[in-house]
Scaffold this motif. Structure first.
Motif, PDB file in Angstrom:
ATOM      1  N   LEU A  59     -27.010 -25.426  77.186  1.00  0.00           N
ATOM      2  CA  LEU A  59     -27.912 -25.760  76.091  1.00  0.00           C
ATOM      3  C   LEU A  59     -29.213 -24.988  76.221  1.00  0.00           C
ATOM      4  O   LEU A  59     -29.600 -24.568  77.315  1.00  0.00           O
ATOM      5  CB  LEU A  59     -28.223 -27.258  76.093  1.00  0.00           C
ATOM      6  CG  LEU A  59     -27.050 -28.211  75.905  1.00  0.00           C
ATOM      7  CD1 LEU A  59     -27.471 -29.637  76.231  1.00  0.00           C
ATOM      8  CD2 LEU A  59     -26.515 -28.127  74.485  1.00  0.00           C
ATOM      9  N   ARG A  69     -35.821 -30.106  70.366  1.00  0.00           N
ATOM     10  CA  ARG A  69     -34.451 -30.562  70.639  1.00  0.00           C
ATOM     11  C   ARG A  69     -33.716 -29.517  71.483  1.00  0.00           C
ATOM     12  O   ARG A  69     -34.223 -28.422  71.721  1.00  0.00           O
ATOM     13  CB  ARG A  69     -33.694 -30.779  69.328  1.00  0.00           C
ATOM     14  CG  ARG A  69     -33.484 -29.515  68.530  1.00  0.00           C
ATOM     15  CD  ARG A  69     -33.036 -29.802  67.112  1.00  0.00           C
ATOM     16  NE  ARG A  69     -32.729 -28.577  66.383  1.00  0.00           N
ATOM     17  CZ  ARG A  69     -33.643 -27.786  65.844  1.00  0.00           C
ATOM     18  NH1 ARG A  69     -34.931 -28.060  65.953  1.00  0.00           N
ATOM     19  NH2 ARG A  69     -33.283 -26.688  65.189  1.00  0.00           N
ATOM     20  N   TYR A  70     -32.487 -29.852  71.873  1.00  0.00           N
ATOM     21  CA  TYR A  70     -31.593 -28.923  72.561  1.00  0.00           C
ATOM     22  C   TYR A  70     -30.466 -28.515  71.625  1.00  0.00           C
ATOM     23  O   TYR A  70     -29.934 -29.345  70.871  1.00  0.00           O
ATOM     24  CB  TYR A  70     -31.034 -29.569  73.830  1.00  0.00           C
ATOM     25  CG  TYR A  70     -32.055 -29.626  74.935  1.00  0.00           C
ATOM     26  CD1 TYR A  70     -32.226 -28.559  75.809  1.00  0.00           C
ATOM     27  CD2 TYR A  70     -32.877 -30.741  75.082  1.00  0.00           C
ATOM     28  CE1 TYR A  70     -33.181 -28.599  76.799  1.00  0.00           C
ATOM     29  CE2 TYR A  70     -33.830 -30.792  76.075  1.00  0.00           C
ATOM     30  CZ  TYR A  70     -33.984 -29.708  76.933  1.00  0.00           C
ATOM     31  OH  TYR A  70     -34.942 -29.749  77.911  1.00  0.00           O
ATOM     32  N   GLU A  71     -30.111 -27.256  71.675  1.00  0.00           N
ATOM     33  CA  GLU A  71     -29.044 -26.704  70.838  1.00  0.00           C
ATOM     34  C   GLU A  71     -28.107 -25.858  71.706  1.00  0.00           C
ATOM     35  O   GLU A  71     -28.551 -25.253  72.692  1.00  0.00           O
ATOM     36  CB  GLU A  71     -29.620 -25.813  69.733  1.00  0.00           C
ATOM     37  CG  GLU A  71     -30.469 -26.529  68.703  1.00  0.00           C
ATOM     38  CD  GLU A  71     -29.636 -27.130  67.587  1.00  0.00           C
ATOM     39  OE1 GLU A  71     -28.393 -27.088  67.679  1.00  0.00           O
ATOM     40  OE2 GLU A  71     -30.240 -27.642  66.624  1.00  0.00           O
ATOM     41  N   ARG A  73     -26.742 -23.095  70.812  1.00  0.00           N
ATOM     42  CA  ARG A  73     -26.778 -21.692  70.395  1.00  0.00           C
ATOM     43  C   ARG A  73     -28.213 -21.199  70.210  1.00  0.00           C
ATOM     44  O   ARG A  73     -29.108 -21.961  69.844  1.00  0.00           O
ATOM     45  CB  ARG A  73     -25.995 -21.493  69.087  1.00  0.00           C
ATOM     46  CG  ARG A  73     -24.498 -21.721  69.241  1.00  0.00           C
ATOM     47  CD  ARG A  73     -23.739 -21.484  67.941  1.00  0.00           C
ATOM     48  NE  ARG A  73     -22.310 -21.662  68.138  1.00  0.00           N
ATOM     49  CZ  ARG A  73     -21.485 -20.698  68.554  1.00  0.00           C
ATOM     50  NH1 ARG A  73     -21.963 -19.482  68.799  1.00  0.00           N
ATOM     51  NH2 ARG A  73     -20.202 -20.954  68.721  1.00  0.00           N
ATOM     52  N   ILE A 205     -28.719 -33.884  72.414  1.00  0.00           N
ATOM     53  CA  ILE A 205     -28.282 -32.711  71.687  1.00  0.00           C
ATOM     54  C   ILE A 205     -28.383 -32.979  70.193  1.00  0.00           C
ATOM     55  O   ILE A 205     -28.077 -34.067  69.717  1.00  0.00           O
ATOM     56  CB  ILE A 205     -26.834 -32.349  72.074  1.00  0.00           C
ATOM     57  CG1 ILE A 205     -26.723 -32.182  73.593  1.00  0.00           C
ATOM     58  CG2 ILE A 205     -26.375 -31.092  71.373  1.00  0.00           C
ATOM     59  CD1 ILE A 205     -25.306 -32.057  74.076  1.00  0.00           C
ATOM     60  N   SER A 206     -28.806 -31.950  69.467  1.00  0.00           N
ATOM     61  CA  SER A 206     -28.930 -32.102  68.020  1.00  0.00           C
ATOM     62  C   SER A 206     -27.595 -32.539  67.408  1.00  0.00           C
ATOM     63  O   SER A 206     -26.573 -31.919  67.647  1.00  0.00           O
ATOM     64  CB  SER A 206     -29.351 -30.767  67.395  1.00  0.00           C
ATOM     65  OG  SER A 206     -29.287 -30.825  65.991  1.00  0.00           O
ATOM     66  N   SER A 208     -26.408 -32.179  64.540  1.00  0.00           N
ATOM     67  CA  SER A 208     -25.820 -31.168  63.668  1.00  0.00           C
ATOM     68  C   SER A 208     -25.086 -30.094  64.439  1.00  0.00           C
ATOM     69  O   SER A 208     -24.376 -29.286  63.868  1.00  0.00           O
ATOM     70  CB  SER A 208     -26.922 -30.510  62.837  1.00  0.00           C
ATOM     71  OG  SER A 208     -27.843 -29.819  63.657  1.00  0.00           O
ATOM     72  N   SER A 209     -25.262 -30.083  65.788  1.00  0.00           N
ATOM     73  CA  SER A 209     -24.667 -29.024  66.597  1.00  0.00           C
ATOM     74  C   SER A 209     -23.402 -29.484  67.291  1.00  0.00           C
ATOM     75  O   SER A 209     -22.732 -28.690  67.938  1.00  0.00           O
ATOM     76  CB  SER A 209     -25.684 -28.558  67.648  1.00  0.00           C
ATOM     77  OG  SER A 209     -26.864 -28.142  67.040  1.00  0.00           O
ATOM     78  N   SER A 210     -23.104 -30.759  67.249  1.00  0.00           N
ATOM     79  CA  SER A 210     -21.957 -31.265  68.001  1.00  0.00           C
ATOM     80  C   SER A 210     -20.692 -31.271  67.163  1.00  0.00           C
ATOM     81  O   SER A 210     -20.725 -30.939  65.986  1.00  0.00           O
ATOM     82  CB  SER A 210     -22.266 -32.661  68.503  1.00  0.00           C
ATOM     83  OG  SER A 210     -22.693 -33.505  67.475  1.00  0.00           O
TER      84      SER A 210
END
Length: 210
Positions: A59, A69-71, A73, A205-206, A208-210
């Motif tokens: 991440l 936040r953490y992403e 990518r 984790i965001s 929207s990213s999972s």
């Protein structure tokens, strides 16, 4: 190994990395930056930060109009590169836990860059420490307590110094007030690289990213 100094609950390892180890880490980080280029972040309020940043690991830490936040990518869309083995070795040596960090945040400080007082609290699990590795120019580090109004104290971090912020220091307010630009010869153009290794709870984790 350098004998750590206890300062407000953090463990400070002055000169832990010798010049050869510092050069080796910089070479590793050039590969990280080639895969995930440094970019200029902005705060959720739209204020540009004076540092440039990137990440390595599962991440990466992000700040933009959507928040902190953490992403998984880079903002350009590619996955973050792996954390270099020598960086992970430092984590295992000093932290002494089998759990590996999820994120290695890479901040580059050029001339005039600084970092205001803040807490590292986007990880969701504060039982794991944050490991901070300093490379390049000297930086005036300031640390307080867990309340923003607590008194602070400052000291100069040099290239090769390492901080371990755990226990009572895990949520301490801290920041970088200024650099002594070109005080180190490690980076040909001057500047400072700071690495912070963090364990991130999955809930951070965001969505929207999972």
């Amino acid at each position: 190994m350098a004998i750590p100094v206890e300062i407000r609950g953090l463990r400070y390892f002055p000169g832990l990395l010798d010049p050869d180890a510092q050069q080796s880490l910089v070479a590793d980080l050039r590969k990280v930056v080639a895969a995930a280029p440094l970019y200029a972040p902005v705060t959720p309020g739209g204020r540009p930060m004076s540092v440039r940043m990137t990440s390595a690991g599962r991440l990466g830490w992000i700040t933009d109009a959507r928040g902190y936040r953490y992403e998984p990518r880079h903002p350009a869309g590619q996955p973050w590169p792996a954390i270099p083995p020598d960086v992970l070795a430092l984590w295992h040596s000093l932290v002494g836990l089998p759990r590996e960090p999820d994120c290695c945040l890479v901040n580059f400080y050029g001339e005039g860059a600084k970092m205001g007082l803040h807490q590292d609290r986007d990880e969701g699990d504060f039982s794991f420490p944050v490991l901070s590795i300093n490379l390049g120019d000297e930086a005036l580090f300031r640390i307080g307590g867990t309340d923003r109004k607590d008194p602070t104290e400052s000291f100069w971090l040099k290239s090769g110094d390492v901080l371990l912020m755990g226990g009572p220091a895990r949520l301490a307010w801290h920041g970088i007030d200024r650099l002594r630009f070109r005080s180190s010869r490690l980076l040909p153009g001057g500047g400072r690289i700071n690495l912070t290794l963090r364990v991130v709870a999955d809930g951070s984790i965001s969505p929207s990213s999972s």
